[in-house]
Write a protein that holds these residues in place. Structure first.
Motif, PDB file in Angstrom:
ATOM      1  N   HIS A   1     -12.605   2.644  -4.370  1.00 18.58           N
ATOM      2  CA  HIS A   1     -11.560   3.436  -5.065  1.00 18.58           C
ATOM      3  C   HIS A   1     -10.949   2.705  -6.263  1.00 18.58           C
ATOM      4  O   HIS A   1      -9.903   3.100  -6.764  1.00 18.58           O
ATOM      5  CB  HIS A   1     -10.481   3.919  -4.076  1.00 18.58           C
ATOM      6  CG  HIS A   1      -9.505   2.895  -3.596  1.00 18.58           C
ATOM      7  ND1 HIS A   1      -9.124   2.775  -2.284  1.00 18.58           N
ATOM      8  CD2 HIS A   1      -8.766   1.963  -4.252  1.00 18.58           C
ATOM      9  CE1 HIS A   1      -8.222   1.823  -2.158  1.00 18.58           C
ATOM     10  NE2 HIS A   1      -7.986   1.321  -3.340  1.00 18.58           N
TER      11      HIS A   1
ATOM     12  N   HIS B   1      -5.617   1.195   5.456  1.00 16.54           N
ATOM     13  CA  HIS B   1      -5.523  -0.259   5.240  1.00 16.54           C
ATOM     14  C   HIS B   1      -4.173  -0.775   5.733  1.00 16.54           C
ATOM     15  O   HIS B   1      -4.095  -1.802   6.406  1.00 16.54           O
ATOM     16  CB  HIS B   1      -5.665  -0.611   3.752  1.00 16.54           C
ATOM     17  CG  HIS B   1      -6.957  -0.150   3.140  1.00 16.54           C
ATOM     18  ND1 HIS B   1      -7.179  -0.114   1.793  1.00 16.54           N
ATOM     19  CD2 HIS B   1      -8.101   0.304   3.718  1.00 16.54           C
ATOM     20  CE1 HIS B   1      -8.401   0.336   1.549  1.00 16.54           C
ATOM     21  NE2 HIS B   1      -8.978   0.608   2.716  1.00 16.54           N
TER      22      HIS B   1
ATOM     23  N   GLU C   1     -11.628  -1.033  -1.356  1.00 17.12           N
ATOM     24  CA  GLU C   1     -10.928  -1.304  -2.628  1.00 17.12           C
ATOM     25  C   GLU C   1     -11.901  -1.154  -3.791  1.00 17.12           C
ATOM     26  O   GLU C   1     -11.532  -0.690  -4.868  1.00 17.12           O
ATOM     27  CB  GLU C   1     -10.304  -2.699  -2.631  1.00 17.12           C
ATOM     28  CG  GLU C   1      -9.080  -2.848  -1.756  1.00 17.12           C
ATOM     29  CD  GLU C   1      -7.956  -1.892  -2.118  1.00 17.12           C
ATOM     30  OE1 GLU C   1      -7.734  -1.607  -3.300  1.00 17.12           O
ATOM     31  OE2 GLU C   1      -7.291  -1.393  -1.186  1.00 17.12           O
TER      32      GLU C   1
ATOM     33  N   HIS D   1     -11.845  -3.727   3.973  1.00 12.83           N
ATOM     34  CA  HIS D   1     -10.810  -3.490   2.968  1.00 12.83           C
ATOM     35  C   HIS D   1     -11.379  -3.748   1.566  1.00 12.83           C
ATOM     36  O   HIS D   1     -11.171  -2.964   0.635  1.00 12.83           O
ATOM     37  CB  HIS D   1      -9.602  -4.397   3.257  1.00 12.83           C
ATOM     38  CG  HIS D   1      -8.364  -3.967   2.528  1.00 12.83           C
ATOM     39  ND1 HIS D   1      -7.114  -4.440   2.823  1.00 12.83           N
ATOM     40  CD2 HIS D   1      -8.194  -3.113   1.485  1.00 12.83           C
ATOM     41  CE1 HIS D   1      -6.234  -3.884   2.002  1.00 12.83           C
ATOM     42  NE2 HIS D   1      -6.868  -3.084   1.185  1.00 12.83           N
TER      43      HIS D   1
ATOM     44  N   GLU E   1      -5.708   3.946   1.556  1.00  9.81           N
ATOM     45  CA  GLU E   1      -4.623   2.950   1.547  1.00  9.81           C
ATOM     46  C   GLU E   1      -3.767   3.061   2.818  1.00  9.81           C
ATOM     47  O   GLU E   1      -3.286   2.050   3.344  1.00  9.81           O
ATOM     48  CB  GLU E   1      -3.744   3.099   0.298  1.00  9.81           C
ATOM     49  CG  GLU E   1      -4.466   2.869  -1.022  1.00  9.81           C
ATOM     50  CD  GLU E   1      -4.956   1.449  -1.260  1.00  9.81           C
ATOM     51  OE1 GLU E   1      -5.350   0.769  -0.288  1.00  9.81           O
ATOM     52  OE2 GLU E   1      -4.994   1.029  -2.421  1.00  9.81           O
TER      53      GLU E   1
ATOM     54  N   GLU F   1       0.844  -1.214   0.000  1.00 10.93           N
ATOM     55  CA  GLU F   1       0.000   0.000   0.000  1.00 10.93           C
ATOM     56  C   GLU F   1       0.876   1.260   0.000  1.00 10.93           C
ATOM     57  O   GLU F   1       0.532   2.246  -0.645  1.00 10.93           O
ATOM     58  CB  GLU F   1      -0.927   0.039   1.229  1.00 10.93           C
ATOM     59  CG  GLU F   1      -1.820  -1.191   1.416  1.00 10.93           C
ATOM     60  CD  GLU F   1      -3.118  -1.162   0.630  1.00 10.93           C
ATOM     61  OE1 GLU F   1      -3.114  -0.644  -0.486  1.00 10.93           O
ATOM     62  OE2 GLU F   1      -4.124  -1.685   1.131  1.00 10.93           O
TER      63      GLU F   1
HETATM   64 FE   LIG Z   1      -5.974  -1.178   0.250  1.00 10.36          FE
END
Ligand SMILES: [Fe+2]
Ligand SMILES: [Fe+2]
Length: 302
Positions: free
Chosen positions: A184, A97, A181, A177, A94, A64
């Protein structure tokens, strides 16, 4: 060379309409992750499938950070203010995450110290890559890995068997997550098109990026995954491998089902939102609310 120096004059193409309509939101969440379930939290998949997920988790924080750097390099070149805002939100998501997977991975380091060695190897490899490749190739690797991530996320959100009998905290982290994901999934790709265009050269670099990134990803993950299963004493556990096969390639087929969307990336007119799975995002705020950090600390203080 400064990060903003090489502004290219690329032919301005309209942004994908769906991508334009989904603005990612950075959510500051945390998840309860019991350390004694890190090796078998996927109830239906046993230790073998759980460690496949865990091995992927070990790659995430360093990966990330690499994505963040690749997108940040081009952020100032973006003309469209909405895309610029989306790129900032992408970086924020990110970063969250990476932080939460760091917490998760700490449980893996406690259980299997060789997991920390694996993470260090991935970091070394990405540092070499960072220092020896062009920004456009790093963005190409980023959009390729974002594609892999988006199709894995879709599989995770689509397949109820992954949630059944799973330890709820680990499953919630992965679901969050996967949702973000999805939210985005068009952003890095749109940054690519806005800065590299849609010509033959851009297509060639992005297509090669997927082949390269896929080979490196599985080339790193699989041997270390096998080593983790060996350390658990499960290499010859036939029943466990049957559960693993069912989940990954058989009836459930989490990995098998990734093949078709993987190939779709090679279409010259590909866009991540060609596959519109935005219906998963409808309940994202309700799902996230119980895990908000602020709320968690307030209830702890009450
Ligand atoms: Fe991610
Ligand atoms: Fe991502």
């Amino acid at each position: 060379m400064s990060a903003t120096k090489s502004v290219k004059s690329v032919k301005s193409n309209p942004r994908n309409a769906k991508s334009e309509s989904v603005m990612p939101i950075r959510r500051d969440l945390q998840f309860p992750l019991p350390a004694d379930r890190v090796q078998d939290w996927v109830g239906n998949g046993g230790v073998q499938f759980t460690h496949l997920m865990n091995t992927m988790s070990l790659v995430i924080p360093v990966g990330e950070r690499f994505f963040i750097d690749a997108v940040r390099h081009y952020r100032d070149q973006i003309q469209d203010p909405e895309l610029k805002k989306a790129a900032t939100a992408f970086i924020g998501q990110e970063a969250m995450h990476g932080r939460e997977h760091d917490e998760y991975n700490a449980k893996m380091f406690e259980r299997l110290p060789s997991a920390a060695v694996f993470e260090k190897r991935v970091k070394t490899l990405l540092d070499v890559f960072q220092n020896n490749t062009s920004p456009s190739f790093r963005l190409s690797a980023t959009i390729a890995l974002e594609h892999l991530t988006a199709i894995m996320a879709d599989g995770l959100l689509k397949e109820p068997a992954l949630a059944q009998n799973a330890e709820p905290g680990y499953h919630a982290l992965w679901k969050w997550h996967a949702l973000e994901e999805t939210e985005h999934k068009g952003v890095a790709y749109d940054v690519w098109e806005a800065t590299q265009g849609r010509g033959v050269k851009a297509y060639t670099i992005r297509a090669f990026g997927l082949v390269f990134a896929t080979a490196i990803f599985w080339g790193m993950v699989l041997p270390h995954y096998a080593n983790f299963v060996r350390q658990e004493g499960k290499l010859t556990d036939v029943k466990g491998w049957k559960s693993m096969w069912r989940m990954a390639f058989g009836e459930i087929g989490f990995l098998r089902k990734m093949a078709r969307p993987w190939f779709s990336y090679f279409r010259p007119d590909f866009h991540p939102w060609d596959e519109d799975n935005s219906h998963y995002l409808a309940g994202i705020e309700g799902f996230s609310a119980p895990y908000a950090r602020r709320q968690a600390s307030l209830s702890a203080a009450a």
